[in-house]
Design a protein around this motif. Sequence first.
Motif, PDB file in Angstrom:
ATOM      1  N   GLU A  98       0.721  -1.165  -0.127  1.00 46.89           N
ATOM      2  CA  GLU A  98      -0.134  -0.082  -0.044  1.00 46.89           C
ATOM      3  C   GLU A  98       0.773   1.234   0.127  1.00 46.89           C
ATOM      4  O   GLU A  98       0.499   2.326  -0.404  1.00 46.89           O
ATOM      5  N   LEU A  99       2.105   1.147   0.599  1.00 43.29           N
ATOM      6  CA  LEU A  99       3.055   2.279   0.486  1.00 43.29           C
ATOM      7  C   LEU A  99       4.170   2.395  -0.549  1.00 43.29           C
ATOM      8  O   LEU A  99       4.799   3.285  -0.813  1.00 43.29           O
ATOM      9  N   ALA A 100       4.255   1.301  -0.987  1.00 43.43           N
ATOM     10  CA  ALA A 100       5.286   0.887  -2.019  1.00 43.43           C
ATOM     11  C   ALA A 100       5.002   1.680  -3.200  1.00 43.43           C
ATOM     12  O   ALA A 100       6.179   2.258  -4.024  1.00 43.43           O
ATOM     13  N   GLY A 101       4.014   2.386  -3.639  1.00 39.57           N
ATOM     14  CA  GLY A 101       3.764   3.079  -4.676  1.00 39.57           C
ATOM     15  C   GLY A 101       4.154   4.437  -4.223  1.00 39.57           C
ATOM     16  O   GLY A 101       4.466   5.483  -5.166  1.00 39.57           O
TER      17      GLY A 101
ATOM     18  N   VAL B 106      15.568  -3.420  24.253  1.00 41.27           N
ATOM     19  CA  VAL B 106      14.183  -2.910  24.641  1.00 41.27           C
ATOM     20  C   VAL B 106      13.326  -2.467  23.704  1.00 41.27           C
ATOM     21  O   VAL B 106      12.092  -2.501  23.747  1.00 41.27           O
ATOM     22  N   SER B 107      13.696  -2.151  22.497  1.00 44.95           N
ATOM     23  CA  SER B 107      12.910  -1.640  21.400  1.00 44.95           C
ATOM     24  C   SER B 107      13.560  -2.036  19.922  1.00 44.95           C
ATOM     25  O   SER B 107      15.002  -1.943  19.960  1.00 44.95           O
ATOM     26  N   THR B 108      12.809  -1.934  19.012  1.00 46.71           N
ATOM     27  CA  THR B 108      13.430  -1.877  17.662  1.00 46.71           C
ATOM     28  C   THR B 108      12.875  -1.188  16.745  1.00 46.71           C
ATOM     29  O   THR B 108      11.687  -1.084  16.726  1.00 46.71           O
ATOM     30  N   GLU B 109      13.624  -0.369  15.814  1.00 46.98           N
ATOM     31  CA  GLU B 109      13.096   0.719  15.146  1.00 46.98           C
ATOM     32  C   GLU B 109      13.370   0.424  13.681  1.00 46.98           C
ATOM     33  O   GLU B 109      14.715   0.107  13.306  1.00 46.98           O
ATOM     34  N   ILE B 110      12.764   0.392  12.978  1.00 44.13           N
ATOM     35  CA  ILE B 110      12.983   0.310  11.516  1.00 44.13           C
ATOM     36  C   ILE B 110      12.559   1.544  10.680  1.00 44.13           C
ATOM     37  O   ILE B 110      11.557   1.987  10.814  1.00 44.13           O
ATOM     38  N   ILE B 111      13.777   1.831   9.884  1.00 39.70           N
ATOM     39  CA  ILE B 111      13.592   3.200   9.045  1.00 39.70           C
ATOM     40  C   ILE B 111      13.625   3.062   7.686  1.00 39.70           C
ATOM     41  O   ILE B 111      14.743   2.457   7.525  1.00 39.70           O
ATOM     42  N   PHE B 112      12.493   3.228   7.020  1.00 39.22           N
ATOM     43  CA  PHE B 112      12.648   2.791   5.438  1.00 39.22           C
ATOM     44  C   PHE B 112      13.215   4.387   4.797  1.00 39.22           C
ATOM     45  O   PHE B 112      12.388   5.432   5.219  1.00 39.22           O
ATOM     46  N   ARG B 113      14.126   4.620   4.234  1.00 38.57           N
ATOM     47  CA  ARG B 113      14.657   5.859   3.469  1.00 38.57           C
ATOM     48  C   ARG B 113      14.377   5.891   2.211  1.00 38.57           C
ATOM     49  O   ARG B 113      14.684   4.788   1.437  1.00 38.57           O
ATOM     50  N   ALA B 114      13.520   6.891   1.724  1.00 33.99           N
ATOM     51  CA  ALA B 114      13.026   7.151   0.367  1.00 33.99           C
ATOM     52  C   ALA B 114      13.678   8.327  -0.242  1.00 33.99           C
ATOM     53  O   ALA B 114      13.892   9.404   0.401  1.00 33.99           O
ATOM     54  N   SER B 115      14.011   8.311  -1.373  1.00 29.08           N
ATOM     55  CA  SER B 115      14.648   9.420  -2.350  1.00 29.08           C
ATOM     56  C   SER B 115      13.482  10.192  -2.817  1.00 29.08           C
ATOM     57  O   SER B 115      13.912  11.240  -3.477  1.00 29.08           O
ATOM     58  N   GLY B 116      12.220   9.814  -2.711  1.00 29.30           N
ATOM     59  CA  GLY B 116      11.365  10.680  -3.266  1.00 29.30           C
ATOM     60  C   GLY B 116       9.882  10.001  -2.831  1.00 29.30           C
ATOM     61  O   GLY B 116       9.844   8.947  -2.481  1.00 29.30           O
ATOM     62  N   CYS B 117       8.891  10.758  -2.923  1.00 27.92           N
ATOM     63  CA  CYS B 117       7.457  10.069  -2.532  1.00 27.92           C
ATOM     64  C   CYS B 117       6.411  10.820  -3.396  1.00 27.92           C
ATOM     65  O   CYS B 117       6.685  11.873  -4.143  1.00 27.92           O
ATOM     66  N   VAL B 119       4.152  13.056  -2.608  1.00 31.73           N
ATOM     67  CA  VAL B 119       4.026  14.322  -2.363  1.00 31.73           C
ATOM     68  C   VAL B 119       5.089  15.113  -3.239  1.00 31.73           C
ATOM     69  O   VAL B 119       4.849  16.221  -3.827  1.00 31.73           O
ATOM     70  N   CYS B 120       6.400  14.904  -3.205  1.00 28.92           N
ATOM     71  CA  CYS B 120       7.550  15.353  -3.901  1.00 28.92           C
ATOM     72  C   CYS B 120       7.182  15.420  -5.466  1.00 28.92           C
ATOM     73  O   CYS B 120       6.900  16.427  -6.168  1.00 28.92           O
ATOM     74  N   ARG B 121       6.756  14.144  -5.860  1.00 31.28           N
ATOM     75  CA  ARG B 121       6.633  14.160  -7.358  1.00 31.28           C
ATOM     76  C   ARG B 121       5.436  14.820  -7.694  1.00 31.28           C
ATOM     77  O   ARG B 121       5.349  15.425  -8.829  1.00 31.28           O
TER      78      ARG B 121
END
Lengths: 125, 125
Positions: A98-101, B106-117, B119-121
């Motif tokens: 759902e977010l991949a696009g 105690v916790s795990t964080e996952i961050i996906f980094r994008a070069s664009g989205c 909104v940008c596009r």
Amino acid sequence: MTAQRERIFSALHGASDHPTAEAVWSEVRTDMSSISLRTVYQTLNDLVGMGELAQLDIGPGPARFDPMNVPHHHVVCDACGRIADLTVEFPSVGLPDELAGDFDVVSTEIIFRASGCGVCRGAEG
Amino acid sequence: MTAQRERIFSALHGASDHPTAEAVWSEVRTDMSSISLRTVYQTLNDLVGMGELAQLDIGPGPARFDPMNVPHHHVVCDACGRIADLTVEFPSVGLPDELAGDFDVVSTEIIFRASGCGVCRGAEG
DNA sequence: GAGCTTAACAACAACTATTGTTGTTTGACA
DNA sequence: TGTCAAACAACAATAGTTGTTGTTAAGCTC
Ligand SMILES: [Mn+2]
Ligand SMILES: [Mn+2]
Ligand SMILES: [Zn+2]
Ligand SMILES: [Zn+2]
């Protein structure tokens, strides 16, 4: 590549603890007493731009620099600040459809946060 | 709980964009014109200490504050700074046995980094 | 309701991490 | 050796955040 750049590069590869810019400066100054902190920041930024180093911004405080240029994850001890590398891969971790696009994902960071570690525990008893 | 605290709390819950302290200040000042940025920082720190808010330190720039108090992950667009929530769980992600004894995770964080989205596009065409 | 107590506040100063600017040095090369 | 550009050191400035302190305001006692 100037002498300063080479020295900074080698200082980082000699350190496995993800040092701060100031820590790198400290180390490098043992040989090159006149080098400025500004030059260390500048060079580290350049190396990050070239993809030779990674910059880690994990929580408050100064940025840490990481000489390992294969993608990897980290375990952070919030008690003592230690940062350990984790070369394990997690192939199952990906952005849901759902977010991949929406997002053009280029990398994935996993940070395990710890309230203590072997070094902390050993230090106090 | 004072009026300031309540207002800051509600400003955060009304914002889904992980605002900075300054952004919260901006929002709150529309009603309470005399409130100081210092008070906003102080209150945000207090709320984080109480576990009512999370503080996100994702890359350079000011910290972002997160009203969602269920653990979740994030997708960050490095182009425009947008941060989206990701409530999906990744049960397979855990510290390997060799490090599990060393770190008290105690916790795990996952961050996906994008070069664009999206909104940008969308913004540029 | 006046007086006391205490926590939160606003104003301001200080601090940490980082970057901007500028004149000088250095080293390649004509 | 003179010319040029890149990198440098020194210094100033900035962004983000926290420390300090005197003032305000809410809660309690009588
Ligand atoms: Mn690393
Ligand atoms: Mn969030
Ligand atoms: Zn530790
Ligand atoms: Zn974007």
